[in-house]
Scaffold this motif. Sequence first.
Motif, PDB file in Angstrom:
ATOM      1  N   THR A  74       0.427  -4.345 -11.568  1.00  0.00           N
ATOM      2  CA  THR A  74      -0.114  -3.002 -12.495  1.00  0.00           C
ATOM      3  C   THR A  74      -0.098  -1.890 -11.281  1.00  0.00           C
ATOM      4  N   ILE A  75      -0.281  -2.129  -9.920  1.00  0.00           N
ATOM      5  CA  ILE A  75      -0.128  -1.155  -8.903  1.00  0.00           C
ATOM      6  C   ILE A  75       1.335  -0.765  -8.493  1.00  0.00           C
ATOM      7  N   VAL A  76       2.311  -1.887  -8.665  1.00  0.00           N
ATOM      8  CA  VAL A  76       3.617  -1.477  -8.449  1.00  0.00           C
ATOM      9  C   VAL A  76       4.145  -0.734  -9.512  1.00  0.00           C
ATOM     10  N   GLU A  77       3.852  -1.088 -10.827  1.00  0.00           N
ATOM     11  CA  GLU A  77       4.337  -0.026 -11.959  1.00  0.00           C
ATOM     12  C   GLU A  77       3.789   1.199 -11.787  1.00  0.00           C
ATOM     13  N   THR A  78       2.609   1.371 -11.287  1.00  0.00           N
ATOM     14  CA  THR A  78       2.095   2.816 -10.994  1.00  0.00           C
ATOM     15  C   THR A  78       2.882   3.738  -9.812  1.00  0.00           C
ATOM     16  N   VAL A  79       2.952   2.889  -8.740  1.00  0.00           N
ATOM     17  CA  VAL A  79       3.350   3.849  -7.461  1.00  0.00           C
ATOM     18  C   VAL A  79       4.590   3.252  -6.899  1.00  0.00           C
ATOM     19  N   GLY A  80       5.262   2.082  -7.494  1.00  0.00           N
ATOM     20  CA  GLY A  80       6.254   1.608  -6.914  1.00  0.00           C
ATOM     21  C   GLY A  80       6.194   0.327  -5.810  1.00  0.00           C
ATOM     22  N   ARG A  81       7.090  -0.421  -5.761  1.00  0.00           N
ATOM     23  CA  ARG A  81       6.745  -1.641  -4.741  1.00  0.00           C
ATOM     24  C   ARG A  81       6.317  -1.288  -3.379  1.00  0.00           C
ATOM     25  N   THR A  82       7.069  -0.689  -2.961  1.00  0.00           N
ATOM     26  CA  THR A  82       6.775  -0.165  -1.388  1.00  0.00           C
ATOM     27  C   THR A  82       5.629   0.501  -1.101  1.00  0.00           C
ATOM     28  N   LYS A  83       5.167   1.484  -2.187  1.00  0.00           N
ATOM     29  CA  LYS A  83       3.888   2.087  -1.823  1.00  0.00           C
ATOM     30  C   LYS A  83       2.581   1.181  -2.261  1.00  0.00           C
ATOM     31  N   ALA A  84       2.920   0.307  -3.099  1.00  0.00           N
ATOM     32  CA  ALA A  84       1.926  -0.777  -3.484  1.00  0.00           C
ATOM     33  C   ALA A  84       1.652  -1.680  -2.367  1.00  0.00           C
ATOM     34  N   GLN A  85       2.634  -2.013  -1.900  1.00  0.00           N
ATOM     35  CA  GLN A  85       2.475  -3.150  -0.650  1.00  0.00           C
ATOM     36  C   GLN A  85       1.706  -2.520   0.273  1.00  0.00           C
ATOM     37  N   GLU A  86       2.320  -1.387   0.553  1.00  0.00           N
ATOM     38  CA  GLU A  86       1.363  -0.405   1.617  1.00  0.00           C
ATOM     39  C   GLU A  86      -0.055  -0.202   1.260  1.00  0.00           C
ATOM     40  N   ILE A  87      -0.323   0.123   0.212  1.00  0.00           N
ATOM     41  CA  ILE A  87      -1.693   0.250  -0.147  1.00  0.00           C
ATOM     42  C   ILE A  87      -2.508  -1.085  -0.259  1.00  0.00           C
ATOM     43  N   VAL A  88      -1.983  -2.093  -0.775  1.00  0.00           N
ATOM     44  CA  VAL A  88      -2.849  -3.323  -0.735  1.00  0.00           C
ATOM     45  C   VAL A  88      -2.817  -3.842   0.862  1.00  0.00           C
ATOM     46  N   GLN A  89      -1.953  -3.738   1.588  1.00  0.00           N
ATOM     47  CA  GLN A  89      -2.104  -4.150   2.706  1.00  0.00           C
ATOM     48  C   GLN A  89      -3.033  -3.363   3.693  1.00  0.00           C
ATOM     49  N   ASP A  90      -3.197  -2.172   3.465  1.00  0.00           N
ATOM     50  CA  ASP A  90      -4.085  -1.564   4.249  1.00  0.00           C
ATOM     51  C   ASP A  90      -5.381  -1.616   3.746  1.00  0.00           C
ATOM     52  N   GLU A  91      -5.786  -2.014   2.478  1.00  0.00           N
ATOM     53  CA  GLU A  91      -6.929  -2.357   1.924  1.00  0.00           C
ATOM     54  C   GLU A  91      -7.267  -3.615   2.457  1.00  0.00           C
ATOM     55  N   LEU A  92      -6.549  -4.487   2.429  1.00  0.00           N
ATOM     56  CA  LEU A  92      -6.842  -5.895   3.080  1.00  0.00           C
ATOM     57  C   LEU A  92      -7.140  -5.872   4.498  1.00  0.00           C
ATOM     58  N   GLN A  93      -6.368  -5.048   5.440  1.00  0.00           N
ATOM     59  CA  GLN A  93      -6.618  -4.782   6.838  1.00  0.00           C
ATOM     60  C   GLN A  93      -7.976  -4.126   6.848  1.00  0.00           C
ATOM     61  N   TYR A  94      -8.352  -3.144   6.238  1.00  0.00           N
ATOM     62  CA  TYR A  94      -9.556  -2.442   6.202  1.00  0.00           C
ATOM     63  C   TYR A  94     -10.495  -3.286   6.185  1.00  0.00           C
ATOM     64  N   LEU A  95     -10.558  -4.164   5.147  1.00  0.00           N
ATOM     65  CA  LEU A  95     -11.731  -5.186   4.577  1.00  0.00           C
ATOM     66  C   LEU A  95     -11.729  -6.379   5.577  1.00  0.00           C
ATOM     67  N   GLN A  96     -10.816  -6.833   6.272  1.00  0.00           N
ATOM     68  CA  GLN A  96     -10.707  -8.139   6.817  1.00  0.00           C
ATOM     69  C   GLN A  96     -11.611  -8.367   7.649  1.00  0.00           C
ATOM     70  N   PRO A  97     -12.390  -7.260   8.613  1.00  0.00           N
ATOM     71  CA  PRO A  97     -13.376  -7.454   9.485  1.00  0.00           C
ATOM     72  C   PRO A  97     -14.719  -7.957   8.943  1.00  0.00           C
ATOM     73  N   GLN A  98     -14.875  -7.551   7.575  1.00  0.00           N
ATOM     74  CA  GLN A  98     -16.138  -8.016   6.815  1.00  0.00           C
ATOM     75  C   GLN A  98     -16.092  -9.297   6.470  1.00  0.00           C
TER      76      GLN A  98
END
Length: 172
Positions: A74-98
């Motif tokens: 769904t995110i890929v459909e909304t913003v495209g594959r590259t931007k979706a990958q970036e957003i998801v990876q950023d969120e995972l990186q942000y949450l990883q310390p928790q």
Amino acid sequence: MGYSRSTALMMLNAAAGLLLGLLLEAPCFALAAEAAPVPPIPPSALAFVQDRHLGESLGWLGYQVASRTVTFATIVETVGRTKAQEIVQDELQYLQPQYQQEWDRNLAAAYAASFTPEELTALNVGDPPQDIANKFRTKQRDVGMDMKGRSSELLKVYVSTALDNALKKAKP
């Protein structure tokens, strides 16, 4: 034959790959029917996991799981594959310390269930006797299955939270 650093890294990479395969194997995440008392984790097990950075694949593993979801599509459909990958990876990186400390503790407990504190210390030092090195290779499936049981719910929550956050950021 000696146990070299490159052999140790190869074995640890194989262990991480096996763990990934086991965690991704089932489409559903298993939940324990009843929580068992948690025995203390030997310091040698936690030192082995932390010193060898064995738990640091959490973010990568999270992305592997996330990228196979309907939410990711769904995110890929909304913003495209590259931007979706970036957003998801950023969120995972942000949450990883928790989630990292619990992930490391679970992995340490999984190793502690298959190895004695002395064996884990020998593995962590990097030049264990051949019998311990062989046991390490043969026990990886057991450790992976144990880790799957201990951490599949943690991985599910980590990925779900990251995807929820990413979906909010992808909405116009």
